[in-house]
Design an enzyme around this catalytic site. Sequence first.
Site, PDB file in Angstrom:
ATOM      1  N   LYS A   1       0.840  -1.215   0.000  1.00 57.05           N
ATOM      2  CA  LYS A   1       0.000   0.000   0.000  1.00 57.05           C
ATOM      3  C   LYS A   1       0.866   1.254   0.000  1.00 57.05           C
ATOM      4  CE  LYS A   1      -2.960   0.780   3.578  1.00 57.05           C
ATOM      5  NZ  LYS A   1      -2.798   2.150   4.109  1.00 57.05           N
ATOM      6  N   SER A   2       1.864   1.298   0.870  1.00 54.88           N
ATOM      7  CA  SER A   2       2.709   2.505   0.980  1.00 54.88           C
ATOM      8  C   SER A   2       3.431   2.779  -0.340  1.00 54.88           C
ATOM      9  CB  SER A   2       3.760   2.310   2.079  1.00 54.88           C
ATOM     10  OG  SER A   2       3.138   2.215   3.327  1.00 54.88           O
TER      11      SER A   2
ATOM     12  N   ARG B   1       2.904   6.002  -3.224  1.00 55.49           N
ATOM     13  CA  ARG B   1       4.047   6.837  -3.615  1.00 55.49           C
ATOM     14  C   ARG B   1       4.298   6.754  -5.117  1.00 55.49           C
ATOM     15  NH1 ARG B   1       4.293   5.647   1.672  1.00 55.49           N
ATOM     16  NH2 ARG B   1       5.566   6.909   3.102  1.00 55.49           N
TER      17      ARG B   1
ATOM     18  N   ARG C   1      -8.180  12.321  12.737  1.00 58.46           N
ATOM     19  CA  ARG C   1      -6.755  11.988  12.918  1.00 58.46           C
ATOM     20  C   ARG C   1      -5.900  13.259  12.970  1.00 58.46           C
ATOM     21  NH1 ARG C   1      -5.259   6.982   9.212  1.00 58.46           N
ATOM     22  NH2 ARG C   1      -3.421   7.045  10.556  1.00 58.46           N
TER      23      ARG C   1
ATOM     24  N   GLN D   1       4.792   9.080   7.340  1.00 63.36           N
ATOM     25  CA  GLN D   1       3.888  10.029   6.678  1.00 63.36           C
ATOM     26  C   GLN D   1       4.368  11.453   6.909  1.00 63.36           C
ATOM     27  OE1 GLN D   1      -0.113   9.081   7.935  1.00 63.36           O
ATOM     28  NE2 GLN D   1      -0.121   7.146   6.815  1.00 63.36           N
TER      29      GLN D   1
ATOM     30  N   ASP E   1       1.884  -1.419  11.908  1.00 71.22           N
ATOM     31  CA  ASP E   1       0.575  -1.850  11.400  1.00 71.22           C
ATOM     32  C   ASP E   1       0.285  -3.325  11.704  1.00 71.22           C
ATOM     33  OD1 ASP E   1       0.158   0.700  10.469  1.00 71.22           O
ATOM     34  OD2 ASP E   1       0.767   0.250   8.412  1.00 71.22           O
TER      35      ASP E   1
ATOM     36  N   LYS F   1      -4.439   5.614  14.782  1.00 72.16           N
ATOM     37  CA  LYS F   1      -4.551   4.946  13.474  1.00 72.16           C
ATOM     38  C   LYS F   1      -6.019   4.992  13.023  1.00 72.16           C
ATOM     39  CE  LYS F   1      -0.228   4.044  13.058  1.00 72.16           C
ATOM     40  NZ  LYS F   1       0.533   4.760  12.026  1.00 72.16           N
TER      41      LYS F   1
ATOM     42  N   ARG G   1      -6.278   1.677  18.076  1.00 71.60           N
ATOM     43  CA  ARG G   1      -6.017   0.230  18.022  1.00 71.60           C
ATOM     44  C   ARG G   1      -5.603  -0.363  19.363  1.00 71.60           C
ATOM     45  NH1 ARG G   1      -3.289   0.120  11.986  1.00 71.60           N
ATOM     46  NH2 ARG G   1      -5.278   0.236  10.871  1.00 71.60           N
TER      47      ARG G   1
ATOM     48  N   ARG H   1      -7.660  -3.311   9.310  1.00 70.15           N
ATOM     49  CA  ARG H   1      -6.693  -4.240   9.931  1.00 70.15           C
ATOM     50  C   ARG H   1      -7.348  -5.037  11.065  1.00 70.15           C
ATOM     51  NH1 ARG H   1      -2.792  -3.812   6.698  1.00 70.15           N
ATOM     52  NH2 ARG H   1      -2.023  -1.794   5.993  1.00 70.15           N
TER      53      ARG H   1
HETATM   54  C1  S3P Z   1       2.512   4.791   6.288  1.00 68.25           C
HETATM   55  C2  S3P Z   1       3.113   5.094   7.483  1.00 68.25           C
HETATM   56  C3  S3P Z   1       2.632   4.633   8.783  1.00 68.25           C
HETATM   57  C4  S3P Z   1       1.664   3.456   8.641  1.00 68.25           C
HETATM   58  C5  S3P Z   1       0.639   3.712   7.577  1.00 68.25           C
HETATM   59  C6  S3P Z   1       1.314   3.914   6.228  1.00 68.25           C
HETATM   60  C7  S3P Z   1       3.076   5.318   5.026  1.00 68.25           C
HETATM   61  O1  S3P Z   1       1.943   5.701   9.435  1.00 68.25           O
HETATM   62  O2  S3P Z   1       1.031   3.192   9.876  1.00 68.25           O
HETATM   63  O3  S3P Z   1      -0.251   2.613   7.484  1.00 68.25           O
HETATM   64  O4  S3P Z   1       2.705   4.822   3.946  1.00 68.25           O
HETATM   65  O5  S3P Z   1       3.903   6.232   5.107  1.00 68.25           O
HETATM   66  P1  S3P Z   1       2.701   6.799  10.336  1.00 68.25           P
HETATM   67  O6  S3P Z   1       3.560   7.617   9.454  1.00 68.25           O
HETATM   68  O7  S3P Z   1       1.598   7.603  10.947  1.00 68.25           O
HETATM   69  O8  S3P Z   1       3.481   6.020  11.337  1.00 68.25           O
END
Ligand code: S3P
Length: 442
Positions: A21-22, A26, A127, A175, A330, A357, A361, A403
């Site tokens: 996903k990350s 990007r 958030r 993030q 996660d 999150k 969680r 999740r």
């Molecule tokens: C992510 C960073 C993480 C993660 C999220 C995806 C990212 O969050 O928990 O599911 O893609 O950069 P945080 O940056 O808040 O730790």
Amino acid sequence: MISLEKPSHPLKGDVFVPGDKSISHRSIMFGALAEGTTEITGFLESADCLSTIDCFKKLGIIIDHTVKPTNGVPKITVHGRGLHGLKASASTLYTGNSGTTTRLMSGILVAQPFDSNITGDSSIEKRPMSRIIKPLSQMGADISSVMGNDCAPLHIGGGCKLRGINYRNPIASAQVKSAILLAGLYADGETVVYEPALSRNHSEIMLASFGADVHNEIARDGSAAAILHPGMPLHGIKINVPGDISSAAYFIAAALMVPGSELLIRNVGVNKTRSGILTVLKQMGADITLLNMNESGEPRADILVKYSELHGNQNNKFEIGGKDIPTMIDELPMVAVLAATANCDTIIKDAAELKVKESDRIATVVENLTAMGADIEATDDGMIIHGGKPLHGADINTHNDHRLAMCFAIAALSADGITRILDDACVGISYPTFFTDLQRLL
Ligand code: S3P
């Protein structure tokens, strides 16, 4: 609603999990800022990543989805317009449930000549956004929370000149780091982000392959630094997204929990900043082997997992905390479920980030594991699990957190009786085919 129970046989076979996903988010964002086309295979077509595509289409980027006639592999092509090619969106940019879209895109939009408005669903609107508003404002950006509560909706004023900053983030967050680095692409000098531990470094790896001058370093005081020098144009590239280790975690846990199981999870991203779950579970006695390791770019491997009884150290305790936490943030809900089935006490600490999150969680894991009969208590920065009490079926309240839905579907496989996952549709946020992939093994 989906009902699950203990399978009548061990889980065996090969599993392919969808793309990371990350990395998928990007690939769209950086592709949009690059000159020329970026071709992406293995892209995760889940609700979160589709939100990113939708937002960048609104910002004037053409993004095609085709299937290669030669091999039937889906391909996404992003027609990048360079660092200065985005156009103002005619409407508010809607990021759905995606924190990554909201925060990273903000880092890009603060540097544009036009104004933008961003919001998401009811979870996104709760958030914390002060974590990006503060550093981006220090860089000279005009970004604010419309309701004044530090959450989305966000308003971003265009036309600001940005300066490079040295920012010490008190928490490890990819993030936040990525939002600052993306704004740093447009700043007048060097941008450095320090974190107490290195958070996932997909932005640094991918921006560097697009041509940016960015790297990671360990600073003299032991903190992790990401350093970016602006001025380099980005050029479109080909990206093959590895499978998501956060999705693989559910099948790793399933194999560890169902006696006699053996699963081979193929082509999973095992970047060290993401694979803490493998290290920690091995320390707890899990039989996990990495095969066919490929270290170029984003490291990837096949993960072979065999059923194992998990345990603590000599005092029958196991502690998870410190620098391991960002590498498995996660996966902690799944680890908590595994810990409930292990013959030891597990302490998860330094994980207060879990509270902010998609759901809180700490609270939602404790609520649902308690409903299944586990002995678990919430702490300020994690939880304490007194493992070994048999789990029984329960109704799982997912709080619309993808999740949670998936990790309690796996918990059901070691519980007596029937577990019902209420609101199971939220798995579409990161893994739309999760239940079909799981059913295939049952
Ligand atoms: C992510 C960073 C993480 C993660 C999220 C995806 C990212 O969050 O928990 O599911 O893609 O950069 P945080 O940056 O808040 O730790």
